[in-house]
Scaffold this motif. Structure first.
Motif, PDB file in Angstrom:
ATOM      1  N   GLY A 179      -4.741  11.165 -20.345  1.00 31.44           N
ATOM      2  CA  GLY A 179      -3.728  11.665 -19.795  1.00 31.44           C
ATOM      3  C   GLY A 179      -3.591  10.967 -18.354  1.00 31.44           C
ATOM      4  N   MET A 180      -4.703  11.015 -17.696  1.00 31.82           N
ATOM      5  CA  MET A 180      -4.644  10.366 -16.236  1.00 31.82           C
ATOM      6  C   MET A 180      -4.448   8.965 -16.474  1.00 31.82           C
ATOM      7  SD  MET A 180      -7.644  12.591 -14.802  1.00 31.82           S
ATOM      8  CE  MET A 180      -7.681  12.065 -13.041  1.00 31.82           C
ATOM      9  N   LYS A 181      -5.060   8.336 -17.441  1.00 33.33           N
ATOM     10  CA  LYS A 181      -5.033   7.136 -17.491  1.00 33.33           C
ATOM     11  C   LYS A 181      -3.187   6.711 -17.828  1.00 33.33           C
ATOM     12  CE  LYS A 181      -9.542   6.001 -19.469  1.00 33.33           C
ATOM     13  NZ  LYS A 181     -10.312   5.651 -20.746  1.00 33.33           N
ATOM     14  N   SER A 228       0.619  -1.273   0.147  1.00 30.80           N
ATOM     15  CA  SER A 228       0.071  -0.041  -0.079  1.00 30.80           C
ATOM     16  C   SER A 228       0.741   1.153   0.036  1.00 30.80           C
ATOM     17  CB  SER A 228      -0.743   0.006   1.084  1.00 30.80           C
ATOM     18  OG  SER A 228      -1.647   1.283   1.184  1.00 30.80           O
ATOM     19  N   GLU A 229       1.811   1.508   1.112  1.00 32.73           N
ATOM     20  CA  GLU A 229       2.634   2.520   0.935  1.00 32.73           C
ATOM     21  C   GLU A 229       3.355   2.765  -0.334  1.00 32.73           C
ATOM     22  OE1 GLU A 229       6.127   4.473   3.657  1.00 32.73           O
ATOM     23  OE2 GLU A 229       5.355   2.741   4.419  1.00 32.73           O
ATOM     24  N   ARG A 230       3.956   1.773  -0.904  1.00 34.20           N
ATOM     25  CA  ARG A 230       4.568   2.027  -2.240  1.00 34.20           C
ATOM     26  C   ARG A 230       3.632   2.368  -3.276  1.00 34.20           C
ATOM     27  NH1 ARG A 230       9.069  -2.721  -2.749  1.00 34.20           N
ATOM     28  NH2 ARG A 230       8.907  -1.894  -5.070  1.00 34.20           N
ATOM     29  N   ILE A 231       2.436   1.738  -3.416  1.00 35.75           N
ATOM     30  CA  ILE A 231       1.378   2.168  -4.329  1.00 35.75           C
ATOM     31  C   ILE A 231       1.127   3.738  -4.223  1.00 35.75           C
ATOM     32  CG2 ILE A 231      -0.993   1.986  -4.917  1.00 35.75           C
ATOM     33  CD1 ILE A 231      -0.488  -1.294  -4.273  1.00 35.75           C
ATOM     34  N   ALA A 244       2.751   5.163 -13.251  1.00 34.70           N
ATOM     35  CA  ALA A 244       2.854   4.572 -11.703  1.00 34.70           C
ATOM     36  C   ALA A 244       2.998   3.322 -11.580  1.00 34.70           C
ATOM     37  CB  ALA A 244       1.532   5.161 -11.080  1.00 34.70           C
ATOM     38  N   ARG A 245       2.200   2.371 -12.096  1.00 33.28           N
ATOM     39  CA  ARG A 245       2.348   0.964 -12.121  1.00 33.28           C
ATOM     40  C   ARG A 245       3.751   0.626 -12.553  1.00 33.28           C
ATOM     41  NH1 ARG A 245      -1.791  -1.654 -15.943  1.00 33.28           N
ATOM     42  NH2 ARG A 245      -0.460  -0.909 -17.639  1.00 33.28           N
ATOM     43  N   ALA A 246       4.339   1.205 -13.603  1.00 29.58           N
ATOM     44  CA  ALA A 246       5.752   0.895 -13.980  1.00 29.58           C
ATOM     45  C   ALA A 246       6.900   1.302 -12.915  1.00 29.58           C
ATOM     46  CB  ALA A 246       6.184   1.526 -15.185  1.00 29.58           C
ATOM     47  N   ALA A 255       3.872   5.843  -5.729  1.00 29.81           N
ATOM     48  CA  ALA A 255       3.897   5.904  -6.945  1.00 29.81           C
ATOM     49  C   ALA A 255       2.820   6.755  -7.562  1.00 29.81           C
ATOM     50  CB  ALA A 255       3.861   4.485  -7.443  1.00 29.81           C
ATOM     51  N   LEU A 256       1.604   6.644  -7.119  1.00 33.24           N
ATOM     52  CA  LEU A 256       0.518   7.543  -7.595  1.00 33.24           C
ATOM     53  C   LEU A 256       0.824   9.150  -6.976  1.00 33.24           C
ATOM     54  CD1 LEU A 256      -2.644   5.428  -6.583  1.00 33.24           C
ATOM     55  CD2 LEU A 256      -1.874   6.026  -8.849  1.00 33.24           C
ATOM     56  N   GLU A 257       1.415   9.225  -6.027  1.00 31.59           N
ATOM     57  CA  GLU A 257       1.799  10.834  -5.700  1.00 31.59           C
ATOM     58  C   GLU A 257       2.850  11.248  -6.552  1.00 31.59           C
ATOM     59  OE1 GLU A 257       1.757  13.993  -3.696  1.00 31.59           O
ATOM     60  OE2 GLU A 257       0.479  12.538  -3.070  1.00 31.59           O
ATOM     61  N   SER A 258       3.781  10.450  -7.145  1.00 30.29           N
ATOM     62  CA  SER A 258       4.912  10.999  -7.838  1.00 30.29           C
ATOM     63  C   SER A 258       4.042  11.215  -9.393  1.00 30.29           C
ATOM     64  CB  SER A 258       5.789   9.805  -8.094  1.00 30.29           C
ATOM     65  OG  SER A 258       5.321   8.614  -8.833  1.00 30.29           O
ATOM     66  N   VAL A 259       2.914  10.755  -9.573  1.00 24.65           N
ATOM     67  CA  VAL A 259       2.459  11.224 -11.016  1.00 24.65           C
ATOM     68  C   VAL A 259       1.133  12.093 -10.627  1.00 24.65           C
ATOM     69  CG1 VAL A 259       3.417   9.023 -12.309  1.00 24.65           C
ATOM     70  CG2 VAL A 259       0.924   9.298 -11.052  1.00 24.65           C
ATOM     71  N   GLY A 260       0.815  12.472  -9.210  1.00 21.08           N
ATOM     72  CA  GLY A 260      -0.189  13.445  -9.155  1.00 21.08           C
ATOM     73  C   GLY A 260      -1.429  12.825  -9.148  1.00 21.08           C
ATOM     74  N   LEU A 261      -1.653  11.309  -8.741  1.00 15.61           N
ATOM     75  CA  LEU A 261      -2.972  10.750  -8.705  1.00 15.61           C
ATOM     76  C   LEU A 261      -3.450  10.228  -7.524  1.00 15.61           C
ATOM     77  CD1 LEU A 261      -3.072   8.966 -12.192  1.00 15.61           C
ATOM     78  CD2 LEU A 261      -4.227  11.041 -11.576  1.00 15.61           C
ATOM     79  N   ALA A 262      -2.510  10.573  -6.269  1.00 19.81           N
ATOM     80  CA  ALA A 262      -3.014   9.816  -5.140  1.00 19.81           C
ATOM     81  C   ALA A 262      -4.383  10.046  -4.565  1.00 19.81           C
ATOM     82  CB  ALA A 262      -2.094  10.386  -3.991  1.00 19.81           C
ATOM     83  N   ASP A 263      -4.993  11.244  -5.177  1.00 19.96           N
ATOM     84  CA  ASP A 263      -6.401  11.756  -4.920  1.00 19.96           C
ATOM     85  C   ASP A 263      -7.380  10.884  -5.500  1.00 19.96           C
ATOM     86  OD1 ASP A 263      -5.658  13.193  -2.769  1.00 19.96           O
ATOM     87  OD2 ASP A 263      -5.841  15.092  -3.900  1.00 19.96           O
TER      88      ASP A 263
END
Length: 280
Positions: free
Chosen positions: A160-162, A134-137, A168-170, A140-148
């Motif tokens: 673009g979000m997709k 969970s923390e790493r996921i 993030a998955r990579a 990764a989402l935070e790094s691409v601006g999608l944590a929310d």
């Protein structure tokens, strides 16, 4: 090593590692790839990838860029020549065992999974529990601006979000090498520019090595600190050169004379590789 027998000034963009003293990540030597239908996709291609580089693999459609990227990833065999991954763990088949992530042209998200679930996939395949990952996921989402947006589904996201989810998955497995196969080609220009900036920021903050396939002169000149230009089929390296800048690569750089000159140089190299054809 995989070997196939015949018939079988200070700059803002620099590698983050001392490449002169580092082991290569990938070494392709005289690689030829012939498909079962007889198509020669690559012929005598030689290229080395060093830690910390951002390499743009540039060439016209159909020149073998994607084939070369798949071979680097260990996803496709070769017909002749050799390929080695000196800095990776190698499995019993002689291929790299992890530490390489691939972003394809399409996001390829699972529509029944949330953003969190899609990014969790490679961790699940490694046998890591959802709770432990969970923390790493979320990082990764935070790094691409999608944590929310971690609870959202792909149908609720823009193109673009997709693609950010795909990136993030990579990144969630913290790979040494990130391979990107024309990931922004289908996006509008504004979104593409924003994602270019995002990828550059990730590269500079993480120190990851990137090989980025594109047929856009403008994208390659903006992103890369090294450009490998390929000839048309059969694909092989025509020129391989560094491309640094004295300016930060941002919105101001895109309108600068230095960027114009960089694009002009890259365009000339590509034109030469294509036999003198004009390329915009």
């Amino acid at each position: 090593m995989v070997i196939a027998e015949q018939g079988s000034s200070e700059t803002h963009l620099q590698p983050t590692a001392d490449t002169a003293a580092s082991r290569p990540l990938v070494e392709m030597t005289n690689v030829t790839k012939v498909f079962s239908n007889g198509t020669v996709a690559l012929s005598d291609m030689t290229m080395t990838v060093m830690p910390g580089e951002f390499i743009s693999l540039l060439g016209p459609s159909g020149c073998g860029k994607s084939t070369a990227l798949r071979i680097i990833a260990g996803l496709g065999g070769i017909s002749a020549g050799s390929i080695d991954w000196p800095s990776f763990r190698i499995n019993s088949r002689g291929l790299p065992d992890g530490d390489i992530s691939f972003v394809f042209q399409e996001p390829t998200l699972m529509p029944w999974q949330t953003v969190f679930g899609n990014v969790y996939l490679p961790m699940r395949l490694k046998g890591i529990s959802r709770k432990a990952a969970s923390e790493r996921i979320m990082s990764a989402l935070e790094s691409v601006g999608l944590a929310d947006f971690h609870k959202a589904y792909p149908r609720e996201l823009s193109g673009g979000m997709k693609m950010r989810v795909s990136i993030a998955r990579a990144l969630v497995t913290e790979p040494k090498l990130l391979l990107m196969d024309e990931p922004f080609a289908a996006l509008d220009e504004i979104t593409r520019q924003k994602l270019n900036d995002d990828v550059l920021a990730l590269w500079k903050s993480t120190g990851i090595t990137v090989v980025f396939v594109t047929h856009s002169v403008f994208e390659s000149a903006y992103l890369a600190n090294r450009i490998v230009v390929m000839k048309a089929r059969p694909g092989r390296v025509d020129s391989d050169f560094p491309l640094h800048t004295s300016l930060e690569r941002d919105s101001h750089y895109r309108t600068s004379e230095e960027y114009r000159q960089a694009c002009s140089e890259v365009s000339a190299r590509l034109s030469e590789a294509m036999g003198g054809e004009e390329h915009a």
